[in-house]
Scaffold this motif. Structure first.
Motif, short mmCIF file in Angstrom:
data_model
loop_
_atom_site.label_atom_id
_atom_site.label_comp_id
_atom_site.label_asym_id
_atom_site.label_seq_id
_atom_site.Cartn_x
_atom_site.Cartn_y
_atom_site.Cartn_z
N ARG A 132 35.30 50.39 44.29
CA ARG A 132 36.06 51.40 43.56
C ARG A 132 36.76 52.33 44.55
O ARG A 132 36.30 52.51 45.68
N ASP A 133 37.89 52.91 44.10
CA ASP A 133 38.53 53.94 44.91
C ASP A 133 38.08 55.30 44.41
O ASP A 133 37.28 55.41 43.47
N ARG A 134 38.59 56.37 45.03
CA ARG A 134 38.11 57.71 44.67
C ARG A 134 38.51 58.12 43.26
O ARG A 134 37.90 59.01 42.68
N GLY A 135 39.52 57.46 42.70
CA GLY A 135 39.93 57.74 41.33
C GLY A 135 39.13 56.96 40.30
O GLY A 135 39.34 57.13 39.10
N GLY A 136 38.22 56.13 40.74
CA GLY A 136 37.38 55.36 39.83
C GLY A 136 37.93 54.01 39.45
O GLY A 136 37.28 53.26 38.72
N ARG A 137 39.12 53.66 39.94
CA ARG A 137 39.67 52.34 39.63
C ARG A 137 38.85 51.24 40.29
O ARG A 137 38.34 51.42 41.40
N LEU A 138 38.75 50.10 39.63
CA LEU A 138 38.16 48.94 40.27
C LEU A 138 39.16 48.39 41.27
O LEU A 138 40.36 48.28 40.98
N CYS A 139 38.67 48.04 42.44
CA CYS A 139 39.50 47.45 43.49
C CYS A 139 38.96 46.06 43.79
O CYS A 139 37.77 45.89 44.04
N LEU A 140 39.82 45.07 43.73
CA LEU A 140 39.43 43.70 44.06
C LEU A 140 40.28 43.23 45.23
O LEU A 140 41.49 43.04 45.11
N PHE A 141 39.64 43.05 46.37
CA PHE A 141 40.28 42.49 47.55
C PHE A 141 40.00 40.98 47.56
O PHE A 141 38.91 40.55 47.19
N PHE A 142 40.99 40.21 47.96
CA PHE A 142 40.76 38.77 48.07
C PHE A 142 41.63 38.21 49.20
O PHE A 142 42.64 38.80 49.59
N VAL A 143 41.19 37.08 49.72
CA VAL A 143 41.85 36.45 50.85
C VAL A 143 42.84 35.40 50.36
O VAL A 143 42.55 34.66 49.40
N SER A 144 43.98 35.33 51.00
CA SER A 144 44.95 34.26 50.73
C SER A 144 45.43 33.68 52.05
O SER A 144 45.44 34.36 53.07
N VAL A 145 45.81 32.42 52.01
CA VAL A 145 46.33 31.73 53.20
C VAL A 145 47.68 31.12 52.86
O VAL A 145 47.80 30.39 51.87
N SER A 146 48.66 31.42 53.68
CA SER A 146 49.99 30.83 53.49
C SER A 146 50.25 29.69 54.46
O SER A 146 50.92 28.72 54.12
N VAL A 147 49.71 29.81 55.67
CA VAL A 147 49.91 28.79 56.70
C VAL A 147 48.60 28.54 57.41
O VAL A 147 47.88 29.48 57.77
N GLY A 148 48.25 27.27 57.60
CA GLY A 148 47.06 26.93 58.37
C GLY A 148 45.77 27.10 57.59
O GLY A 148 45.74 27.07 56.36
N GLY A 149 44.67 27.30 58.35
CA GLY A 149 43.35 27.47 57.75
C GLY A 149 43.00 28.94 57.59
O GLY A 149 43.88 29.81 57.54
N TRP A 150 41.68 29.23 57.55
CA TRP A 150 41.24 30.60 57.33
C TRP A 150 41.71 31.53 58.44
O TRP A 150 41.84 32.74 58.23
N ALA A 151 41.97 31.00 59.62
CA ALA A 151 42.47 31.82 60.71
C ALA A 151 43.86 32.37 60.41
O ALA A 151 44.32 33.31 61.05
N GLY A 152 44.56 31.80 59.44
CA GLY A 152 45.89 32.27 59.07
C GLY A 152 45.89 33.10 57.80
O GLY A 152 46.91 33.21 57.13
N SER A 153 44.76 33.70 57.48
CA SER A 153 44.61 34.40 56.21
C SER A 153 45.10 35.84 56.25
O SER A 153 45.31 36.43 57.31
N ALA A 154 45.26 36.42 55.05
CA ALA A 154 45.60 37.83 54.88
C ALA A 154 44.78 38.37 53.72
O ALA A 154 44.27 37.63 52.88
#
Length: 382
Positions: A133-155
């Motif tokens: 959650r952030d300070r305003g109480g919203r749920l925050c969902l972070f997730f990984v995506s890859v555009s090029v290559g393997g996990w080493a190329g993630s954001a």
């Protein structure tokens, strides 16, 4: 590759990673850690333990995360598909009702196609989700995506919800590097800081394996970062604060034997971290989960072996990680129900407002398992 080209390439890589930290020098001093909301010391003196598998329609699942909702229910997330890294992998969610002891049917929160359309970029695969959650109480969902290559190329990407996870904003791609903005992943729970920012434990797998703490403003922009480790053997930090200034972090170890859970500490709200050291707890190059229990000890969930993920145990520390005693085993060879594939991994540990402890983890790569128990059960073990 010629010698000249090799050195030019290495120089370019060095510039990329040097750029990762330039903005942190100009960022304002971060706020202190915000302790989690107080939980009940103990719900009942009678030991309580329940476990069940979450509903799933996919062949393979992994990397569960969860957050407590305003009404006391639990919302979990994980990724699932044909296999890890497959194009059909999506991030799923389900809600647990403590009153009924049941989980709702799963539904997809983020698919590769939706992420690709909303991020306006090519997406090859999705990975680890992390909820908070952030300070305003919203749920925050972070997730990984890859555009090029393997996990080493993630954001890392961020989507938010103002209705407890029923609907979600279009995702925003975090910019953690002014250059290629790749090789940043998440696994540990985000932390609230007293200045209103979010501390997000992150790690890298490109030209080294190391952890760092990102600092995000209210709009989800990276405004600072701190290295937590160096080299090529530490990743997936899980940070557990006990005061505004003091915190301990545990990390997965990917180096030479013997495999041990790594620990590092901060006494200035995450601005600086000690050199990671090996604990006495085994680690088979696998993620760990931890939480500081209300009014009590530090709890760590980990694979209690150096070479496999066939057991998942709980350990307690009364001195904030300096020493440990084994408490309970969630999975081992004597369990009556064993997964088709003997892997029990990626634990997510949290304590709810009622004082119960929840551990969600990958069960045989085919299901997510949820164990809930109280302090009486936990401390009544060996």
């Amino acid at each position: 590759m010629s010698g000249r080209l090799k050195w030019v390439s290495l120089g370019a890589i060095a510039l990329v990673f040097a750029g990762l930290y330039l903005r942190a020098l100009d960022a304002p001093r971060p706020g202190g850690f915000v302790p989690p909301p107080a939980a009940a010391r103990a719900g009942s003196s009678k030991p309580f333990y329940e476990a069940q598998l979450l509903p799933s329609s996919t062949q393979s699942v992994h990397s569960a995360t969860a957050v407590e909702l305003a009404d006391g229910r639990l919302r979990a997330f994980w990724y699932g598909g044909t296999r890890e890294g497959a194009p059909d992998v999506a991030v799923y969610t389900s809600v647990y009702s403590p009153k009924d002891g049941t989980w709702s049917a799963e539904r997809a929160v983020m698919t590769r196609e939706l992420a690709q359309r909303q991020l306006h970029r090519s997406i090859r695969k999705l990975g680890n989700p992390v909820a908070g959650r952030d300070r305003g109480g919203r749920l925050c969902l972070f997730f990984v995506s890859v555009s090029v290559g393997g996990w080493a190329g993630s954001a890392i990407n961020l989507t938010t919800s103002e209705d407890e996870g029923e609907t979600w904003s279009p995702p925003r791609r975090l910019v953690s590097s002014p250059f290629f903005n790749i090789s940043t992943l998440v696994k540990g729970a985000p932390l609230l800081l007293s200045d209103g920012t979010i501390g997000l434990p992150a790690y890298h797998e490109f030209v080294g394996k190391f952890g760092e703490l990102l600092r995000l403003d209210a709009d989800g922009r990276v405004v600072g970062k701190t290295r937590m480790s160096w080299g090529d053997s530490s990743l997936q930090p899980v940070i557990v604060p006990r005061s505004e200034s003091d915190a301990v972090a545990f990390m997965r170890y990917a180096g030479d034997p013997p495999g041990r859970v790594l620990v590092t500490r901060s006494s200035d709200a995450g601005e600086h971290w000690s050199t990671p050291e090996k604990t006495a707890l085994p680690n088979p190059n696998a993620a760990v989960g931890g939480v500081l229990l209300a009014g009590g000890p530090l709890l760590l969930a980990f694979n209690n072996a150096e070479a496999n993920r066939e057991s998942l145990d709980l350990a307690l520390s009364a001195d904030f990680g300096a020493s440990w005693r084994m408490a309970r085993s969630l999975e081992n060879e004597s369990q009556p129900q064993r997964a088709p594939v003997a892997e029990y991994s990626y634990p997510w540990v949290m304590q709810d407002r009622a004082g119960n402890v929840h551990v969600l983890y990958t069960w045989g790569r085919s299901r997510i398992k949820h164990a809930v128990f109280n302090r009486a059960w936990l401390e009544g073990g060996r």
